[in-house]
Design an enzyme around this catalytic site. Structure first.
Site, short mmCIF file in Angstrom:
data_model
loop_
_atom_site.label_atom_id
_atom_site.label_comp_id
_atom_site.label_asym_id
_atom_site.label_seq_id
_atom_site.Cartn_x
_atom_site.Cartn_y
_atom_site.Cartn_z
N ASP A 57 0.89 -1.17 0.00
CA ASP A 57 0.00 0.00 0.00
C ASP A 57 0.92 1.21 0.00
O ASP A 57 1.67 1.42 0.96
CB ASP A 57 -0.89 -0.03 1.25
CG ASP A 57 -1.86 1.15 1.30
OD1 ASP A 57 -1.56 2.20 0.69
OD2 ASP A 57 -2.91 1.02 1.95
N TYR A 151 -7.87 15.19 -7.10
CA TYR A 151 -7.07 14.51 -8.14
C TYR A 151 -6.21 15.56 -8.87
O TYR A 151 -5.01 15.38 -9.06
CB TYR A 151 -7.99 13.78 -9.12
CG TYR A 151 -7.26 12.96 -10.16
CD1 TYR A 151 -6.73 11.71 -9.85
CD2 TYR A 151 -7.08 13.44 -11.46
CE1 TYR A 151 -6.06 10.96 -10.81
CE2 TYR A 151 -6.41 12.69 -12.42
CZ TYR A 151 -5.90 11.45 -12.09
OH TYR A 151 -5.23 10.71 -13.03
N1 LIG Z 1 -6.54 6.23 -17.24
C1 LIG Z 1 -6.38 7.51 -17.50
O1 LIG Z 1 -7.12 8.11 -18.31
C2 LIG Z 1 -5.26 8.29 -16.86
C3 LIG Z 1 -5.01 9.58 -17.33
C4 LIG Z 1 -3.98 10.32 -16.76
C5 LIG Z 1 -3.22 9.78 -15.75
N2 LIG Z 1 -3.47 8.52 -15.30
C6 LIG Z 1 -2.65 8.02 -14.23
O2 LIG Z 1 -2.08 6.78 -14.58
C7 LIG Z 1 -1.90 5.98 -13.40
C8 LIG Z 1 -2.56 4.63 -13.57
O3 LIG Z 1 -3.94 4.83 -13.79
P1 LIG Z 1 -4.89 3.68 -14.39
O4 LIG Z 1 -5.83 4.37 -15.29
O5 LIG Z 1 -4.07 2.56 -14.90
O6 LIG Z 1 -5.68 3.25 -13.06
P2 LIG Z 1 -6.26 1.83 -12.58
O7 LIG Z 1 -7.38 2.16 -11.66
O8 LIG Z 1 -6.52 0.92 -13.74
O9 LIG Z 1 -5.05 1.21 -11.75
C9 LIG Z 1 -4.64 1.74 -10.54
C10 LIG Z 1 -3.98 0.64 -9.72
O10 LIG Z 1 -3.51 1.23 -8.50
C11 LIG Z 1 -3.80 0.33 -7.44
N3 LIG Z 1 -3.87 1.06 -6.17
C12 LIG Z 1 -4.84 1.89 -5.72
N4 LIG Z 1 -4.54 2.34 -4.49
C13 LIG Z 1 -3.34 1.78 -4.16
C14 LIG Z 1 -2.50 1.88 -3.02
N5 LIG Z 1 -2.85 2.61 -1.95
N6 LIG Z 1 -1.33 1.20 -3.03
C15 LIG Z 1 -0.98 0.45 -4.09
N7 LIG Z 1 -1.73 0.30 -5.19
C16 LIG Z 1 -2.90 0.98 -5.23
C17 LIG Z 1 -5.13 -0.30 -7.82
O11 LIG Z 1 -5.36 -1.51 -7.12
C18 LIG Z 1 -4.95 -0.49 -9.33
O12 LIG Z 1 -4.37 -1.74 -9.63
C19 LIG Z 1 -2.46 6.82 -12.26
O13 LIG Z 1 -1.42 7.53 -11.63
C20 LIG Z 1 -3.43 7.76 -12.95
O14 LIG Z 1 -3.65 8.94 -12.21
C21 LIG Z 1 -4.48 7.77 -15.83
#
Ligand SMILES: NC(=O)c1ccc[n+]([C@@H]2O[C@H](COP(=O)([O-])OP(=O)(O)OC[C@H]3O[C@@H](n4cnc5c(N)ncnc54)[C@H](O)[C@@H]3O)[C@@H](O)[C@H]2O)c1
Length: 253
Positions: A57, A151
């Site tokens: 975590d 966020y």
């Molecule tokens: N998907 C988008 O459109 C997008 C756009 C810009 C930035 N991002 C960034 O990219 C990154 C990944 O996003 P994503 O879309 O793959 O999200 P996602 O929700 O698919 O994956 C996030 C992962 O983080 C894990 N997680 C959550 N809380 C946690 C914690 N406390 N400790 C450890 N793991 C934890 C979750 O279990 C999950 O596996 C993030 O930083 C997000 O802000 C995503």
């Protein structure tokens, strides 16, 4: 094999962009630690990429210490960290409650700080000191999302964390590069939840970029690969976007 023999840890690697990064790093020769709170999904990804799952975590200091000790015992070094885990709140400034604010702040900004601090300490002890860290920002690091104030705030904070830590490492001569990576709308669970609630969101997410589509996670992973690889040897303290032109668009045009 651009990451041959490197040891890499990716947080939030059980799904989405983190999973794609773990897969790409493994394809390029790295030993990958898939770190997440989601155990079953994390173990599946770790098995598929021939890596290792770590229950971590990102908000818990002791989890970071245990993870670093675990990797040090087996490899005596860490070459790359991707601080990818993040959550959303869907709350605007007029509706957010303090508990949600503190939780998103902890995961999205305190987590990457703890990760940077732990990884820098370990990378400095590598037999050949050095390494590379990538912190996931967003286009919201530069543009305000009205419906998610925390966020937006944490993703802007990632820029400051990255710059301060990168300059400290460079000035101290620690051979550790730190950069931020800013995806645009990417087809992952974070957005699929919105689309499930309101199917019209699919068209809106696609239309946000001038390219007319969301990114696929592997397109973000390709930039993460470059930033941790030795090819990025002069890149530190930078903010790198992969957003289909979203940040370059004049509103309404
Ligand atoms: N998907 C988008 O459109 C997008 C756009 C810009 C930035 N991002 C960034 O990219 C990154 C990944 O996003 P994503 O879309 O793959 O999200 P996602 O929700 O698919 O994956 C996030 C992962 O983080 C894990 N997680 C959550 N809380 C946690 C914690 N406390 N400790 C450890 N793991 C934890 C979750 O279990 C999950 O596996 C993030 O930083 C997000 O802000 C995503």
């Amino acid at each position: 094999m651009r990451l041959k023999d490197k040891i890499a840890l990716v947080t939030g690697a059980a799904s989405g962009i983190g999973e794609a990064i773990a897969r790409r790093f493994a394809q390029e020769g790295a030993t990958v630690y898939v770190a997440d709170v989601a155990q079953a999904a994390g173990e599946r990804v770790a098995a598929e990429v021939g890596g290792h799952f770590l229950q971590l975590d990102v908000t818990v200091e002791a989890d970071w210490s245990a993870a670093m000790q675990h990797i040090a015992d087996r490899h005596q070094r860490l070459d790359a960290l991707v601080n990818n885990a993040a959550i959303i709140s869907n709350a605007s400034i007029d509706s957010i409650d303090l508990q949600s604010w503190n939780r998103v702040l902890a995961v999205n900004l305190t987590g990457p700080m703890l990760g940077c601090r732990a990884a820098i300490a370990m990378m400095r002890r590598n037999a050949t000191p050095g390494g590379s860290i990538v912190n996931l920002g967003s286009t919201t690091s530069f543009l305000g999302l009205p419906n998610d104030v925390i966020y937006t705030t944490t993703k802007t904070g990632v820029l400051g964390l990255t710059r301060s830590a990168a300059v400290q490492c460079a000035r101290q001569g620690w051979n550790i590069r730190i950069n931020s990576l800013h995806p645009g709308t990417t087809d992952t669970a974070i957005l699929q939840g919105h689309i499930a609630q309101d199917p019209s969101m699919l068209g809106r997410f696609n239309a946000m970029s001038p390219m007319g589509r969301m990114a696929q996670p592997r397109e973000i992973a390709a930039l993460a690969l470059f930033l941790v690889s030795d090819e990025a040897s002069y890149c530190t303290g930078g903010a790198y976007t992969a957003d289909g032109g979203l940040g370059a668009t004049h509103p309404g045009m």
